[in-house]
Write a protein that holds these residues in place. Sequence first.
Motif, short mmCIF file in Angstrom:
data_model
loop_
_atom_site.label_atom_id
_atom_site.label_comp_id
_atom_site.label_asym_id
_atom_site.label_seq_id
_atom_site.Cartn_x
_atom_site.Cartn_y
_atom_site.Cartn_z
N SER A 4 0.83 -1.21 0.00
CA SER A 4 0.00 0.00 0.00
C SER A 4 0.86 1.26 0.00
O SER A 4 0.51 2.26 -0.62
N LYS A 5 2.00 1.18 0.68
CA LYS A 5 2.90 2.34 0.72
C LYS A 5 3.52 2.57 -0.66
O LYS A 5 3.65 3.70 -1.11
N ILE A 6 3.90 1.48 -1.33
CA ILE A 6 4.47 1.60 -2.67
C ILE A 6 3.43 2.12 -3.66
O ILE A 6 3.72 2.97 -4.48
N ALA A 7 2.21 1.60 -3.55
CA ALA A 7 1.15 2.03 -4.45
C ALA A 7 0.78 3.49 -4.23
O ALA A 7 0.34 4.18 -5.16
N TYR A 8 0.95 3.98 -3.01
CA TYR A 8 0.57 5.37 -2.69
C TYR A 8 1.62 6.37 -3.18
O TYR A 8 1.31 7.54 -3.35
N PRO A 10 3.08 7.24 -6.12
CA PRO A 10 2.73 8.14 -7.24
C PRO A 10 1.60 9.09 -6.89
O PRO A 10 1.59 10.25 -7.32
N VAL A 11 0.66 8.61 -6.09
CA VAL A 11 -0.45 9.47 -5.65
C VAL A 11 0.10 10.60 -4.79
O VAL A 11 -0.27 11.77 -4.96
N GLY A 12 0.99 10.26 -3.88
CA GLY A 12 1.60 11.27 -3.01
C GLY A 12 2.38 12.32 -3.80
O GLY A 12 2.33 13.51 -3.48
N LEU A 13 3.09 11.88 -4.82
CA LEU A 13 3.84 12.83 -5.67
C LEU A 13 2.90 13.77 -6.40
O LEU A 13 3.14 14.97 -6.49
N ALA A 14 1.82 13.22 -6.95
CA ALA A 14 0.84 14.06 -7.65
C ALA A 14 0.18 15.05 -6.70
O ALA A 14 0.01 16.23 -7.03
N LEU A 15 -0.17 14.57 -5.51
CA LEU A 15 -0.78 15.46 -4.52
C LEU A 15 0.20 16.56 -4.10
O LEU A 15 -0.22 17.70 -3.85
N GLY A 16 1.48 16.23 -4.03
CA GLY A 16 2.48 17.23 -3.68
C GLY A 16 2.55 18.34 -4.72
O GLY A 16 2.65 19.52 -4.37
N ALA A 17 2.48 17.98 -5.98
CA ALA A 17 2.50 18.98 -7.05
C ALA A 17 1.26 19.86 -6.99
O ALA A 17 1.34 21.09 -7.12
N VAL A 18 0.12 19.23 -6.79
CA VAL A 18 -1.14 19.99 -6.70
C VAL A 18 -1.13 20.92 -5.50
O VAL A 18 -1.54 22.09 -5.60
N PRO A 87 -1.90 4.76 4.27
CA PRO A 87 -0.71 4.63 3.43
C PRO A 87 0.62 4.89 4.12
O PRO A 87 1.67 4.64 3.56
N GLY A 88 0.64 5.43 5.30
CA GLY A 88 1.87 5.78 5.97
C GLY A 88 2.59 4.63 6.50
O GLY A 88 3.62 4.25 6.64
#
Length: 88
Positions: A4-8, A10-18, A87-88
């Motif tokens: 779950s951490k690995i899957a999260y 890319p989501v975390g990176l996208a959220l960081g940009a937003v 996810p943490g």
Amino acid sequence: MKASKIAYKPVGLALGAVSGMAAGLAFKQAWKMLGHEDDAPDATDENRTWREVLVAAALQGAIFAVVKAAVDRAGAATTRRLTGTWPG
């Protein structure tokens, strides 16, 4: 490392940009309301005082931190709702 951490990641990176873009827009609006100017002072602008430059930097940092924390927390909470794991 948990799946779950690995899957999260890319989501975390996208959220960081937003969150960075949202924080930038929020800072511009806050500066216009507080400073009555369109642009915040630049650190190397010799026509601005130390106080103006440091207040602008502090405000920008505070807004960025709050927006980033809110977006990260919302992303983690949404992940938990969708997958059942934090996810943490």
